[in-house]
Design a protein around this motif. Sequence first.
Motif, PDB file in Angstrom:
ATOM      1  N   GLN A   1       0.553  -1.530  -0.124  1.00 36.04           N
ATOM      2  CA  GLN A   1      -0.229   0.039  -0.107  1.00 36.04           C
ATOM      3  C   GLN A   1       0.835   0.602   0.072  1.00 36.04           C
ATOM      4  O   GLN A   1       1.823   0.867   1.031  1.00 36.04           O
ATOM      5  CB  GLN A   1      -0.902  -0.185   1.631  1.00 36.04           C
ATOM      6  N   ILE A   2       0.601   2.289  -0.907  1.00 35.47           N
ATOM      7  CA  ILE A   2       1.168   3.536  -1.150  1.00 35.47           C
ATOM      8  C   ILE A   2       1.503   4.623  -0.224  1.00 35.47           C
ATOM      9  O   ILE A   2      -0.614   4.630   0.086  1.00 35.47           O
ATOM     10  CB  ILE A   2       0.931   4.099  -2.842  1.00 35.47           C
ATOM     11  N   SER A   3       1.654   5.155   0.264  1.00 36.80           N
ATOM     12  CA  SER A   3       1.166   6.486   1.415  1.00 36.80           C
ATOM     13  C   SER A   3       0.795   7.744   0.122  1.00 36.80           C
ATOM     14  O   SER A   3       1.857   8.225  -0.340  1.00 36.80           O
ATOM     15  CB  SER A   3       1.916   6.798   1.924  1.00 36.80           C
ATOM     16  N   ALA A   4      -0.018   7.505  -0.118  1.00 40.17           N
ATOM     17  CA  ALA A   4      -0.748   8.808  -1.247  1.00 40.17           C
ATOM     18  C   ALA A   4      -0.982   9.946  -1.357  1.00 40.17           C
ATOM     19  O   ALA A   4      -2.153  10.062  -0.241  1.00 40.17           O
ATOM     20  CB  ALA A   4      -1.743   7.824  -2.485  1.00 40.17           C
ATOM     21  N   VAL A   5      -0.615  10.681  -1.798  1.00 42.54           N
ATOM     22  CA  VAL A   5      -0.614  12.526  -1.508  1.00 42.54           C
ATOM     23  C   VAL A   5      -1.768  12.823  -2.318  1.00 42.54           C
ATOM     24  O   VAL A   5      -2.531  13.289  -1.859  1.00 42.54           O
ATOM     25  CB  VAL A   5       0.689  13.175  -2.119  1.00 42.54           C
ATOM     26  N   SER A   6      -1.931  11.825  -3.438  1.00 39.72           N
ATOM     27  CA  SER A   6      -2.939  12.140  -4.611  1.00 39.72           C
ATOM     28  C   SER A   6      -3.007  11.164  -5.420  1.00 39.72           C
ATOM     29  O   SER A   6      -2.107   9.534  -5.289  1.00 39.72           O
ATOM     30  CB  SER A   6      -3.387  13.162  -5.291  1.00 39.72           C
ATOM     31  N   SER A   7      -4.124  10.726  -5.073  1.00 37.73           N
ATOM     32  CA  SER A   7      -5.229   8.901  -6.143  1.00 37.73           C
ATOM     33  C   SER A   7      -6.021   9.721  -7.449  1.00 37.73           C
ATOM     34  O   SER A   7      -6.334  10.414  -7.052  1.00 37.73           O
ATOM     35  CB  SER A   7      -5.793   8.163  -5.435  1.00 37.73           C
TER      36      SER A   7
END
Length: 816
Positions: A145-151
């Motif tokens: 799981q990526i620590s997303a700033v935006s998706s």
Amino acid sequence: MSQLGLQVPKGYFISEDKLTSLWMEAIPELVRLEATDQPSLPTYETIVQRLDQLSFPMKLYREINDLMLPNKTYIVRSSGLMEDHASTSFAGQYDTIANCTTIDDIIAALKQCIASLFKPASLNYWQTQQLDIQNLRMSVIIQEQISAVSSGIAFTLNPLTNNDRQLTLEVVEGAGEQLVSGLVTPEQLTIDWFSTIGPINVSQILSSDQLKQLQEQLLLIATFYGYPVDVEFCFSKDSLFFLQARPITTIRRKINEGNWTTTNFRDGGVAAQPCPGLMWSLYRESWQTTLEKFLIQNKLYDSTNIKQLSINHFARPYWNIGVVKEAMSRIPGYIEREFDDELGVYKNYQGDGYKSKLTVKTISHLLTVATRITKTTQQQRQTAAQQHKQLLETYQSIDKKIQSLSSITDQQDIEMLWESVINDAYLQSEQTYFWQVYVNTVQLSMKKTALLKKLPLETFFQLISKLGEVSHVQPLRDLYEIVEIIVTNEKFKQEWLINSPVDINTLLTKQPHRLDAQRIKVFQATFGYHSNRELNLLVPSYSEDQQLVVDLLKDYVDHPEKLTTAKRSFSQTLTDEQLGKLIEPYVTKWQRTKVIKDIKMLRELLWWREEFKDVSTRFYHLIRQITLKLGERYSQLGYIDQTEDLFYLEKETIHSFITNQLSQESLQKSVQDNRMYCQAYRHFVPPGDLMETSISPEMENLLVDTPSSLSGIGANDGIVSGKVRILLDPKDIHQLQAGEILVTRFTDTGWSHAFGSIEGLITETGGVLCHASIVAREFGIPTIVCTAHATENLKTGMTVTMNGTTGDITIQKGGC
């Protein structure tokens, strides 16, 4: 996507079969059911309880445990079979579970994903769509799981407008699960494929640099898959990650303006696969100029300012059937449904559609049109032979000029010859062919309705078959004669049987005086302008590569039963006496003369259509040869990277470069863009017809592709039974066995050499007047066109009975 060098989170994939094997024992109600059975399932809550109690194999635990790294968080993504189904839209219904940190979390998430297959909403959709139990399947991806700033989610075409060169983005801040679940309203963006993204930031969430990166990498993904996809992505603090990609499955038949079709273009070959820029620009000009002239000359259109008559969409040319139908409505006896049946056009109406009627207001104009059409037809019939002769002389003259070009020929001389072929000789040839097509279409509309009031449809098909020595049949005759030479010479026969096609070609090259080698050279000299995919300028002609001819011959030598079937298929021309006997039971002696006259005219027009199509094929061969010469010179000079690059450029672009109006940099950019456009749709099967978006919901329901009964439109009479062979690409023709029934989406000219050995032909598209139907009638092959979903509902090995007159297809019990 990892193959493209893109960043994809590390993960573990569980296939549909493997995952199904894990949960099937928990739901025994699904075991041993027939595919179409509707089982009585327990409640969703019961299924959840059963799955909670289910133990997975220790091997699965070990495999997942090997994937997991310390201090990493994982997400379990579901991908249900119905989400990617060609005729359903089910995305977002199944669960995706984030924030898994232990193996127990992942196992629990797997069970939750499986349970989501059986949620009431999911099952209701499954039952409404009448899908079989095989659709109750999913695969699962376990990813870091990526620590997303935006998706976001990106579509490689615009799903709202069907703009085929536009990216559509939906973006949110943070993780993408809130977007998929509908918890937040995303920012929506559209980006043209090849536009330059400037410094002005058009997004509140993504920077210009991020948009540029997305644009570039999404186009890489589109060209990798070769069909429209939707892609889930996210930006971490430093990087762009792609999470998963899947086909966009619900592309509808809509376009912003007008009604368009690929019929005839598709079956003629030009729209059978992506159409590169040069071929598209050639067709666009010849179609526009010829059709515009025909409509105006014959008083079929009011305005001299006729609309655009062709567009390029999904990398295929479509023609403006809306304008053509408006013109056809002014022809006496026009019935829209009959016109659509002749061409294989999709029908967005019920009943017969529009019919031209004689009223006080219309009779004068209808008579004027009829008179003009009669005069145009007479002129075409009177001049056809002379036009044909002149075109062949022009072809031979230009062919000699191209063959005389060498490495020392001045560049300007090559460019001048290229311009001459493209702008003069080709246009003359293609405009003559199109003119013949238009005359045929109008005359058939006028004559067929009247003839079928007197004659059965089966007899009508017999009357327009056996035209006699159609040009596209002659190469097949020659091939079979070469096969006879090979199989009747024991030495040749053994060499051809025991050696591979490549080894045979090497042998023939080393021994050019052998009879089989000499006859192949004669074939190349006589019919070398043909190819395996005609109207595709990227495909080499037979004259360029002897191996292509050897491959065709080898198949017949290895399978002599195909030759036997083929020789039986060649037909003789119908005589006047035979024509008379066919109509005798149905017409009076007073009607006989008029009926015979009309039939002879239609037969003559159909014959000339095939002859001018053959001439057209010759001139496309010339275009390929002179473009290769010019491309080779430009490649040597460094103007382009590869000789074939010129095929991806519209003719106007090449002309601008020749006349110093376009820079080398712009030339190469155009090559890159157009090549990418074709690549991005190379595996896509586009809708054959596009219609305006401003149609009613009721009409939209008529356009939905739903499986129908096995029937189509009869295109040549005869009732036969045989085993089905499903083929989707002519490169697989060697799989055909003698006496099989070929079932395919459509047959362009590249399929013609297989017609001699098949028992019947069934296509999903096409019409009574398409090239394939005409050639099939020459071989006496029962033919059914416009059979919806034939390649899905029939399977290779099934035994079917087909009726080429009524269009009915019956699957025989136990015939698979």
